[in-house]
Design a protein around this motif. Structure first.
Motif, short mmCIF file in Angstrom:
data_model
loop_
_atom_site.label_atom_id
_atom_site.label_comp_id
_atom_site.label_asym_id
_atom_site.label_seq_id
_atom_site.Cartn_x
_atom_site.Cartn_y
_atom_site.Cartn_z
N UNK A 186 0.84 -1.21 0.00
CA UNK A 186 0.00 0.00 0.00
C UNK A 186 0.87 1.25 0.00
N UNK A 187 1.94 1.23 0.80
CA UNK A 187 2.84 2.38 0.85
C UNK A 187 3.54 2.61 -0.48
N UNK A 188 4.01 1.53 -1.11
CA UNK A 188 4.69 1.65 -2.41
C UNK A 188 3.72 2.17 -3.47
N UNK A 189 2.53 1.57 -3.52
CA UNK A 189 1.55 1.96 -4.53
C UNK A 189 1.08 3.39 -4.39
N UNK A 190 0.79 3.80 -3.16
CA UNK A 190 0.33 5.18 -2.93
C UNK A 190 1.42 6.18 -3.27
N UNK A 191 2.66 5.88 -2.89
CA UNK A 191 3.76 6.81 -3.14
C UNK A 191 4.02 6.97 -4.64
N UNK A 192 3.99 5.86 -5.38
CA UNK A 192 4.32 5.95 -6.81
C UNK A 192 3.15 6.40 -7.66
N UNK A 193 2.02 5.69 -7.54
CA UNK A 193 0.90 5.97 -8.43
C UNK A 193 0.10 7.22 -8.01
N UNK A 194 -0.21 7.30 -6.73
CA UNK A 194 -1.09 8.39 -6.28
C UNK A 194 -0.34 9.70 -6.08
N UNK A 195 0.80 9.63 -5.42
CA UNK A 195 1.51 10.87 -5.07
C UNK A 195 2.52 11.32 -6.11
N UNK A 196 2.89 10.44 -7.03
CA UNK A 196 3.88 10.80 -8.04
C UNK A 196 3.28 10.83 -9.45
#
Length: 275
Positions: free
Chosen positions: A113-123
């Protein structure tokens, strides 16, 4: 081993393809009780249909995968791929049990969840939106289409490959740990981390905010503030274990949600009358 060039059988290709399309329904049945639990079960359905010939065993497996689950939508496919590999190991060799599969699922929810949110959602979302807004500000409709392609299209491509990487990685990983004799240690570690993840989720997602003032002479003491200073989150833990005991007795989660809502409204109303 090249995970993208794994030698899939025709049956595995067919199952993974169905799982990929089903994983796109991650928010179609999202709710506050199981969150993505229903979507994970739907994603696993083709794999369980392939692996379990007995209807009763398949029902039990579906029920097992229809528990609480929550991670980034893209990485749900990755975890489903690993779960597919472990289910195959369980059926073909009997060397993996239900608890191990569930523990690894829970362990992977937080990090992915942390990896996905950081890359897809926040970047990626910000970059795609910046490009699209620049085009849309000039009245160019391509900006909308470009945003959908960059943000939505990239997630579809990622899900397609991640579910295959999860399956191939899970298969090779399981073979390696059995050959090295590390299965018992892995199971214990996964269980500990899984319990730790559940505890962290309780602390971050369950909040019991109560106000009860005790008047001693001219001094007012807030009882729950003192309890939190001694053991933070104690009320949340008590509430979770109480709800778990009710669920084990057969009480439906939706009944508990409605019951808590009604209880909070009544307590708030009574509190407003006493002020």
């Amino acid at each position: 081993m090249n995970l993208l060039k794994y030698n899939y059988s025709d049956t595995e290709k067919k199952t993974l393809k169905k799982m990929f399309w089903n994983s796109g329904l991650v928010f179609a049945s999202f709710n506050q009780v199981k969150m993505e639990g229903n979507a994970f079960c739907i994603t696993m359905a083709p794999a369980l249909q392939e692996l379990y010939e007995d209807d009763e065993e398949r029902k039990l497996a579906l029920k097992r995968h229809d528990n609480f689950f929550n991670t980034h939508a893209v990485f749900l496919a990755f975890i489903a791929g690993i779960a597919y590999a472990m289910e195959r190991e369980k059926v073909t060799k009997g060397s993996v049990d239900d608890d191990t599969i569930e523990s690894i699922k829970v362990e992977l929810m937080g990090p992915t969840a942390g990896i996905g949110d950081a890359f897809f959602f926040n970047c990626l979302r910000i970059i795609a939106a910046g490009i699209a807004i620049g085009l849309c500000s000039t009245g160019n409709v391509i900006g909308v289409l470009l945003f959908i392609l960059l943000y939505g299209g990239s997630q579809m491509v990622a899900r397609y490959y991640l579910i295959r990487i999860g399956y191939s990685m899970g298969t090779s990983f399981i073979d390696q740990i059995f050959q090295s004799g590390l299965m018992q240690s892995l199971t214990k570690s996964a269980s500990i981390l899984g319990i730790g993840m559940v505890g962290a989720m309780v602390a971050s997602m369950v909040s019991v905010n109560l106000t009860l003032n005790l008047n001693v002479g001219e001094t007012s003491v807030e009882l729950f503030s003192i309890i939190d200073s001694i053991m933070p989150g104690l009320c949340s833990i008590i509430l979770v274990f109480y709800l778990m005991s009710l669920i084990k007795k057969g009480v439906k989660p939706i009944t508990l949600v409605i019951g808590i809502l009604i209880f909070c409204i009544l307590i708030s109303f009574i509190g407003s009358l006493l002020v």
